[in-house]
Design a protein around this motif. Sequence first.
Motif, short mmCIF file in Angstrom:
data_model
loop_
_atom_site.label_atom_id
_atom_site.label_comp_id
_atom_site.label_asym_id
_atom_site.label_seq_id
_atom_site.Cartn_x
_atom_site.Cartn_y
_atom_site.Cartn_z
N ALA A 7 -22.24 -12.40 -32.67
CA ALA A 7 -23.58 -12.29 -32.10
C ALA A 7 -23.51 -12.00 -30.60
O ALA A 7 -24.31 -11.23 -30.07
CB ALA A 7 -24.38 -13.57 -32.36
N HIS A 8 -22.55 -12.60 -29.92
CA HIS A 8 -22.40 -12.33 -28.49
C HIS A 8 -21.99 -10.87 -28.25
O HIS A 8 -22.46 -10.25 -27.29
CB HIS A 8 -21.36 -13.27 -27.87
N THR A 9 -21.14 -10.31 -29.11
CA THR A 9 -20.77 -8.90 -28.93
C THR A 9 -21.97 -7.99 -29.18
O THR A 9 -22.13 -6.97 -28.50
CB THR A 9 -19.61 -8.49 -29.84
N LEU A 10 -22.81 -8.35 -30.15
CA LEU A 10 -24.01 -7.56 -30.41
C LEU A 10 -24.97 -7.63 -29.22
O LEU A 10 -25.59 -6.63 -28.85
CB LEU A 10 -24.71 -8.06 -31.68
N MET A 11 -25.08 -8.82 -28.64
CA MET A 11 -25.94 -8.96 -27.46
C MET A 11 -25.39 -8.11 -26.31
O MET A 11 -26.16 -7.51 -25.55
CB MET A 11 -26.02 -10.43 -27.06
N ALA A 12 -24.07 -8.06 -26.20
CA ALA A 12 -23.47 -7.21 -25.16
C ALA A 12 -23.85 -5.75 -25.37
O ALA A 12 -24.14 -5.03 -24.41
CB ALA A 12 -21.95 -7.37 -25.18
N GLU A 13 -23.86 -5.30 -26.63
CA GLU A 13 -24.28 -3.93 -26.93
C GLU A 13 -25.69 -3.67 -26.44
O GLU A 13 -25.99 -2.62 -25.85
CB GLU A 13 -24.19 -3.67 -28.43
N LEU A 41 -27.15 -1.04 -23.55
CA LEU A 41 -28.22 -0.07 -23.79
C LEU A 41 -29.32 -0.19 -22.74
O LEU A 41 -29.94 0.81 -22.36
CB LEU A 41 -28.82 -0.28 -25.18
N ARG A 42 -29.54 -1.38 -22.26
CA ARG A 42 -30.58 -1.62 -21.25
C ARG A 42 -30.06 -1.42 -19.83
O ARG A 42 -30.79 -1.64 -18.86
CB ARG A 42 -31.16 -3.02 -21.42
N GLY A 43 -28.78 -1.03 -19.71
CA GLY A 43 -28.22 -0.79 -18.39
C GLY A 43 -27.86 -2.04 -17.62
O GLY A 43 -27.67 -1.98 -16.40
N LYS A 44 -27.72 -3.16 -18.31
CA LYS A 44 -27.40 -4.43 -17.66
C LYS A 44 -25.94 -4.78 -17.94
O LYS A 44 -25.62 -5.63 -18.76
CB LYS A 44 -28.34 -5.53 -18.15
N THR A 45 -25.06 -4.09 -17.24
CA THR A 45 -23.62 -4.21 -17.50
C THR A 45 -23.11 -5.62 -17.23
O THR A 45 -22.26 -6.14 -17.97
CB THR A 45 -22.84 -3.20 -16.65
N GLY A 46 -23.61 -6.26 -16.18
CA GLY A 46 -23.16 -7.59 -15.84
C GLY A 46 -23.42 -8.59 -16.96
O GLY A 46 -22.54 -9.39 -17.31
N GLN A 47 -24.61 -8.53 -17.53
CA GLN A 47 -24.94 -9.44 -18.63
C GLN A 47 -24.15 -9.09 -19.89
O GLN A 47 -23.78 -9.97 -20.66
CB GLN A 47 -26.44 -9.40 -18.91
N ALA A 48 -23.89 -7.80 -20.07
CA ALA A 48 -23.06 -7.38 -21.20
C ALA A 48 -21.66 -7.97 -21.09
O ALA A 48 -21.12 -8.51 -22.06
CB ALA A 48 -22.99 -5.86 -21.27
N LEU A 49 -21.08 -7.90 -19.90
CA LEU A 49 -19.74 -8.45 -19.69
C LEU A 49 -19.73 -9.96 -19.86
O LEU A 49 -18.75 -10.54 -20.37
CB LEU A 49 -19.23 -8.07 -18.30
#
Length: 239
Positions: free
Chosen positions: A146-152, A156-164
């Motif tokens: 689920a965390h990897t899906l949230m990173a995806e 998509l929303r351009g929020k790289t920091g939160q993805a990482l």
Amino acid sequence: MAGPIIEADFIAEPQGKRLASGSYRRNRARIERLLKNDPRVEYYLVLSILEARKGYWHRAQAAVEEALKLEPQHADAMLLLAQICEAQNDLKEAASLYQACVRVHTRFAKAYREYARYLMSHTDTITLAQNLLFRCLELDPKDSIAHTLMAEIYLLRGKTGQALLHLELAAHYYRANPLYHQRKAKVFIEMKKYEEAARQLKLALRMDPKNKVIRSEFTEVLKATNTPRIFLFWKRWVI
């Protein structure tokens, strides 16, 4: 495109033996003998997953439908049927079944995750998918997939920091699962980090070397990297 994340960790496997051990025919024969003497939901689910792993989707569906005859609202059986319908590209029925599963089983974290993954794979309703993942992680904060899906979604929303951040959480709560590495590879592909994606898919293949979908994805990543060194490293440890 990554498909349904069908897991068998919820099943007490027949007679304490591992589902993946031995040949397909031997496992199938063993489970059918058990069903003949004691038709239980768990045995039908084991049989369904066994068939699904071989790509015998009609047989998998027949087995899980037998489980649902015994217990019509069994959470794992409802989710598995939705996943099987999705794998057969019966997307309208799959969507209906995912919706029914989260409606009936409001605290079933995996159902929220899989419905979110379905929406991400087949629709553009990303906001709903994100809300479903929030609910999943509220119920099970340690769900690494689920965390990897949230990173995806954050990518998509351009929020790289939160993805990482979610990738870090996924790694922190890591549980050995080839599908975790498959989804994580997808995130790195989106970030154009192909070497890291190749490493994740290599790990997935070491766990599940017969998975044709993961192997195909690995081949595509190798083309994107254009680095024979990675292929040789993969060949050494996987093939």
